[in-house]
Design a protein around this motif. Structure first.
Motif, PDB file in Angstrom:
ATOM      1  N   GLU A   1      -5.382  -7.096  -9.263  1.00 13.72           N
ATOM      2  CA  GLU A   1      -5.710  -5.835  -8.647  1.00 13.72           C
ATOM      3  C   GLU A   1      -6.189  -5.644  -7.325  1.00 13.72           C
ATOM      4  OE1 GLU A   1      -7.375  -7.089 -11.188  1.00 13.72           O
ATOM      5  OE2 GLU A   1      -6.782  -6.579 -13.277  1.00 13.72           O
TER       6      GLU A   1
ATOM      7  N   ILE B   1      -3.855  -2.819  -1.088  1.00 12.21           N
ATOM      8  CA  ILE B   1      -2.792  -3.093  -0.369  1.00 12.21           C
ATOM      9  C   ILE B   1      -2.949  -3.419   1.123  1.00 12.21           C
ATOM     10  CG2 ILE B   1      -1.304  -1.038  -0.102  1.00 12.21           C
ATOM     11  CD1 ILE B   1       0.211  -4.453  -0.640  1.00 12.21           C
TER      12      ILE B   1
ATOM     13  N   ASP C   1       2.484  -7.922  -2.038  1.00 10.93           N
ATOM     14  CA  ASP C   1       3.283  -6.641  -2.265  1.00 10.93           C
ATOM     15  C   ASP C   1       3.050  -6.017  -3.553  1.00 10.93           C
ATOM     16  OD1 ASP C   1       5.192  -4.585  -1.877  1.00 10.93           O
ATOM     17  OD2 ASP C   1       6.725  -5.840  -0.935  1.00 10.93           O
ATOM     18  N   VAL C   2       3.135  -5.038  -3.714  1.00 14.91           N
ATOM     19  CA  VAL C   2       3.163  -4.410  -5.158  1.00 14.91           C
ATOM     20  C   VAL C   2       3.968  -5.146  -6.143  1.00 14.91           C
ATOM     21  CG1 VAL C   2       2.390  -1.797  -4.540  1.00 14.91           C
ATOM     22  CG2 VAL C   2       4.879  -2.553  -5.081  1.00 14.91           C
TER      23      VAL C   2
ATOM     24  N   SER D   1       1.100   2.124 -10.330  1.00 16.71           N
ATOM     25  CA  SER D   1       0.752   0.533 -10.622  1.00 16.71           C
ATOM     26  C   SER D   1       0.466  -0.034  -9.099  1.00 16.71           C
ATOM     27  CB  SER D   1       1.625  -0.191 -11.357  1.00 16.71           C
ATOM     28  OG  SER D   1       2.786  -0.121 -10.793  1.00 16.71           O
ATOM     29  N   SER D   2       0.436   0.799  -8.296  1.00 19.43           N
ATOM     30  CA  SER D   2       0.443   0.299  -6.676  1.00 19.43           C
ATOM     31  C   SER D   2      -0.820  -0.536  -6.494  1.00 19.43           C
ATOM     32  CB  SER D   2       0.442   1.407  -5.913  1.00 19.43           C
ATOM     33  OG  SER D   2      -0.582   2.397  -6.053  1.00 19.43           O
TER      34      SER D   2
ATOM     35  N   LEU E   1      -1.104  -6.158  -7.529  1.00 22.55           N
ATOM     36  CA  LEU E   1      -0.335  -6.677  -6.351  1.00 22.55           C
ATOM     37  C   LEU E   1       0.107  -8.334  -6.777  1.00 22.55           C
ATOM     38  CD1 LEU E   1      -3.107  -5.756  -3.659  1.00 22.55           C
ATOM     39  CD2 LEU E   1      -1.103  -4.575  -4.239  1.00 22.55           C
TER      40      LEU E   1
END
Ligand SMILES: CC(C)(COP(=O)(O)OP(=O)(O)OC[C@H]1O[C@@H](n2cnc3c(N)ncnc32)[C@H](O)[C@@H]1OP(=O)(O)O)[C@@H](O)C(=O)NCCC(=O)NCCS
Length: 209
Positions: A125, A128, A137-138, A155-156, A159
């Motif tokens: 987590e 970004i 990236d996600v 959920s961005s 990662l």
């Protein structure tokens, strides 16, 4: 790694408390009033999933200014396989030296070492804006879902970076956070008493109460 400016090396046993204090300083009041991460690293070092070869500190002029660490975990693949991966953190830089490139330097160095050890991917987590600059990236783009998160939830924050290109090509599934990251508030409170007093503040932008 040695540059004129800093050294990145393995954490020594005798400096563990100093590193815990560094982590406490780095995380204090950032995500909640106070923080738990100094206790988390104290617990993680004794966890069987802890990767001691990837437990790094950054030193400058004889002073510790940063740290990073990794844990082994898994993706439970939808086809029944168990895919070994790494998770990372806490990672921290001493407050007075944040946003000067040190975080990216220890991050990139430790990812390279993880790759040399043969690990295929790292998931955790994070923000970004920082990790994207090191190739994250996600995780949803890799078909990996975060445990216990409803399908339609954002959920961005979750990662992923492949260390072996294509490692997750034919994998969809659910990532599991290692249990060691979950600590009791009461244990954190008790542990924190051994450190110099610091004021807990409610600040805008914190994620937890
Ligand atoms: C997060 C942390 C490790 C980053 O280290 P750092 O040395 O401050 O970051 P760097 O200077 O190497 O940053 C590299 C790039 O990432 C971006 N970045 C870094 N921290 C960021 C943040 N909090 N928010 C948005 N972008 C960030 C910056 O854009 C920076 O690029 P720039 O030089 O163009 O501005 C450090 O700030 C820290 O210890 N923070 C508190 C603890 C923490 O949040 N740890 C991570 C938990 S997931």
């Amino acid at each position: 790694m040695n540059t004129k400016e800093f050294t990145i090396r393995s954490e020594k046993k005798e400096e563990q408390r100093e590193v815990e204090n560094l982590v406490r300083e780095a995380f204090w009041n950032v995500y909640r009033p106070g923080c738990s991460e100094h206790y988390v690293i104290h617990v993680l070092r004794d966890d069987p999933a802890f990767v001691k070869e990837l437990d790094f500190v950054m030193e400058q002029n004889g002073k510790l200014i940063g740290q990073n660490m990794f844990m082994k975990t898994i993706i439970e693949a939808d086809d029944g396989r168990t895919i070994p991966v790494l998770t990372m953190g806490p990672i921290g830089i001493t407050p007075e030296l944040k946003r000067k490139g040190y975080g990216k330097a220890i991050l990139d160095y430790s990812l390279e070492k993880a790759k040399e050890m043969g690990f295929g991917a790292v998931l955790f987590e994070g923000n970004i804006d920082f990790y994207g600059k090191s190739g994250f990236d996600v995780a949803s783009k890799f078909g990996i879902r975060y445990h216990d998160l409803p399908e339609d939830a954002d959920s961005s924050f979750f990662l992923c970076k492949e260390l072996i290109p294509g490692y997750l090509d034919d994998v969809t599934g659910v990532y599991q956070t290692p249990q060691g990251y979950y600590v009791e508030d009461s244990d954190v409170e008790e542990f924190d008493k051994a450190f110099p007093p610091k004021e807990k503040l409610k600040l805008p932008g914190q994620l937890f109460e």
